[in-house]
Design a protein around this motif. Structure first.
Motif, PDB file in Angstrom:
ATOM      1  N   HIS A 135     -21.057  16.091 -70.070  1.00  0.00           N
ATOM      2  CA  HIS A 135     -20.822  14.652 -70.010  1.00  0.00           C
ATOM      3  C   HIS A 135     -21.753  14.056 -68.964  1.00  0.00           C
ATOM      4  CE1 HIS A 135     -16.425  15.806 -71.207  1.00  0.00           C
ATOM      5  NE2 HIS A 135     -17.263  15.917 -72.223  1.00  0.00           N
ATOM      6  N   TYR A 185     -22.524  11.128 -68.145  1.00  0.00           N
ATOM      7  CA  TYR A 185     -22.257   9.709 -67.968  1.00  0.00           C
ATOM      8  C   TYR A 185     -22.764   9.236 -66.602  1.00  0.00           C
ATOM      9  CZ  TYR A 185     -18.636  11.307 -71.255  1.00  0.00           C
ATOM     10  OH  TYR A 185     -17.949  11.916 -72.269  1.00  0.00           O
ATOM     11  N   HIS A 235     -25.522   9.755 -71.385  1.00  0.00           N
ATOM     12  CA  HIS A 235     -25.502  10.331 -72.722  1.00  0.00           C
ATOM     13  C   HIS A 235     -24.647  11.590 -72.731  1.00  0.00           C
ATOM     14  CE1 HIS A 235     -28.656  12.647 -70.687  1.00  0.00           C
ATOM     15  NE2 HIS A 235     -28.461  13.603 -71.578  1.00  0.00           N
ATOM     16  N   TYR A 236     -24.351  12.047 -73.921  1.00  0.00           N
ATOM     17  CA  TYR A 236     -23.705  13.350 -74.101  1.00  0.00           C
ATOM     18  C   TYR A 236     -24.811  14.362 -74.370  1.00  0.00           C
ATOM     19  CZ  TYR A 236     -20.653  17.003 -75.916  1.00  0.00           C
ATOM     20  OH  TYR A 236     -19.993  18.194 -76.104  1.00  0.00           O
ATOM     21  N   ASP A 263     -18.692   5.990 -78.464  1.00  0.00           N
ATOM     22  CA  ASP A 263     -19.923   5.208 -78.612  1.00  0.00           C
ATOM     23  C   ASP A 263     -20.994   5.621 -77.610  1.00  0.00           C
ATOM     24  OD1 ASP A 263     -18.988   3.738 -80.708  1.00  0.00           O
ATOM     25  OD2 ASP A 263     -18.316   2.057 -79.487  1.00  0.00           O
ATOM     26  N   LEU A 264     -21.253   6.904 -77.522  1.00  0.00           N
ATOM     27  CA  LEU A 264     -22.225   7.402 -76.549  1.00  0.00           C
ATOM     28  C   LEU A 264     -23.392   8.051 -77.274  1.00  0.00           C
ATOM     29  CD1 LEU A 264     -22.184   7.503 -73.377  1.00  0.00           C
ATOM     30  CD2 LEU A 264     -21.662   9.928 -73.620  1.00  0.00           C
ATOM     31  N   SER A 306     -26.365  10.811 -77.855  1.00  0.00           N
ATOM     32  CA  SER A 306     -26.372  12.252 -77.613  1.00  0.00           C
ATOM     33  C   SER A 306     -27.801  12.764 -77.663  1.00  0.00           C
ATOM     34  CB  SER A 306     -25.513  12.965 -78.655  1.00  0.00           C
ATOM     35  OG  SER A 306     -25.490  14.363 -78.441  1.00  0.00           O
ATOM     36  N   ALA A 349     -26.003   5.757 -80.091  1.00  0.00           N
ATOM     37  CA  ALA A 349     -24.591   5.395 -80.076  1.00  0.00           C
ATOM     38  C   ALA A 349     -24.262   4.538 -81.288  1.00  0.00           C
ATOM     39  CB  ALA A 349     -24.268   4.632 -78.795  1.00  0.00           C
ATOM     40  N   ILE A 377     -17.743   2.499 -73.563  1.00  0.00           N
ATOM     41  CA  ILE A 377     -18.890   3.303 -73.164  1.00  0.00           C
ATOM     42  C   ILE A 377     -18.956   3.389 -71.651  1.00  0.00           C
ATOM     43  CG2 ILE A 377     -21.384   3.562 -73.361  1.00  0.00           C
ATOM     44  CD1 ILE A 377     -21.281   1.648 -75.714  1.00  0.00           C
TER      45      ILE A 377
END
Length: 217
Positions: A77, A79, A119-120, A152-153, A155, A193, A200
């Motif tokens: 993750h 983020y 992002h993932y 809504d991320l 990847s 996303a 998000i």
């Protein structure tokens, strides 16, 4: 023959079996031979290095696997900035058994390509060799896609040659490739996303910290 997969989140007790599964899937690939040119030690080195990242994902990401331990996804993750694994340099040196410089080079090349926005990071998608081409990779990516769409991320991932079509079917598009010195070409891919949710995680851009853990087999 297609497999019907029951997918669950990994437990702490799955840590070592997951590392061994990923090592088994990577072992026959050209990347594994490039990372560890010593065939007798290749599988054990892969297992020991991957175990560092599997453990790290337990704290800073997620792991999902089939109930029979034949296929797995490992993600982080990203983020916000995350630290490297605890005592990473010492642990990598011990685990890599003289091959740490190859892992370091791969790390630096992947880091140059990693996105800077939140992002993932899909670090591993692995299926045991005997269970490949049975639908398990497709099932895991469908599960992965549904989770991404809920948050809504975007990847990001990297695949070995041949892995692009499967990822493309789940919304990933190619990014500039990476050719390792005297080694194989790797293929970064990204997925945008799917906006439609206000959840998000928003964080400022940050430098990539990809390390080498970004391969699928």
């Amino acid at each position: 023959m297609e497999s019907t997969a029951r997918i669950r989140a990994a437990r702490w007790a799955d840590k070592n079996p997951v590392a061994a599964l990923i090592a088994d899937a990577l072992h026959p690939t050209p990347l594994a031979a490039w990372l560890i040119p010593d065939p007798p030690r290749r599988r054990q080195v892969l297992t020991d290095v991957v175990a560092i990242w599997v453990e790290h994902a337990m704290f800073f990401g997620d792991i999902h696997l089939t109930d029979d331990l034949t296929a797995v996804t490992v993600g982080f993750h990203r983020y916000r900035p995350i630290p490297p694994p605890a005592q990473y340099r010492i642990r990598l040196t011990d685990a890599a058994a003289g091959h740490a410089s190859r892992f370091d080079l791969l790390d630096s090349l992947l880091t140059l390509k990693q996105p800077t926005e939140p992002h993932y990071h899909l670090a591993f998608l692995a299926v045991q060799p005997h269970a490949q081409k049975t639908g398990l990779g497709t099932a895991l990516l469908a599960h992965h896609r549904s989770r991404l769409d809920r948050i809504d991320l975007p990847s990001w991932t990297t695949t070995l040659p041949g892995g692009e079509p499967l990822l493309a079917r789940h919304g990933y598009t190619p990014r500039p490739s990476i050719t390792l010195p005297d080694g194989p070409t790797l293929h970064p891919m990204g997925r945008n996303a799917h906006h439609g949710n206000d959840g998000i995680p928003i964080n400022p851009p940050r430098p990539g910290d990809n390390r080498w853990q970004d391969l699928h087999a």
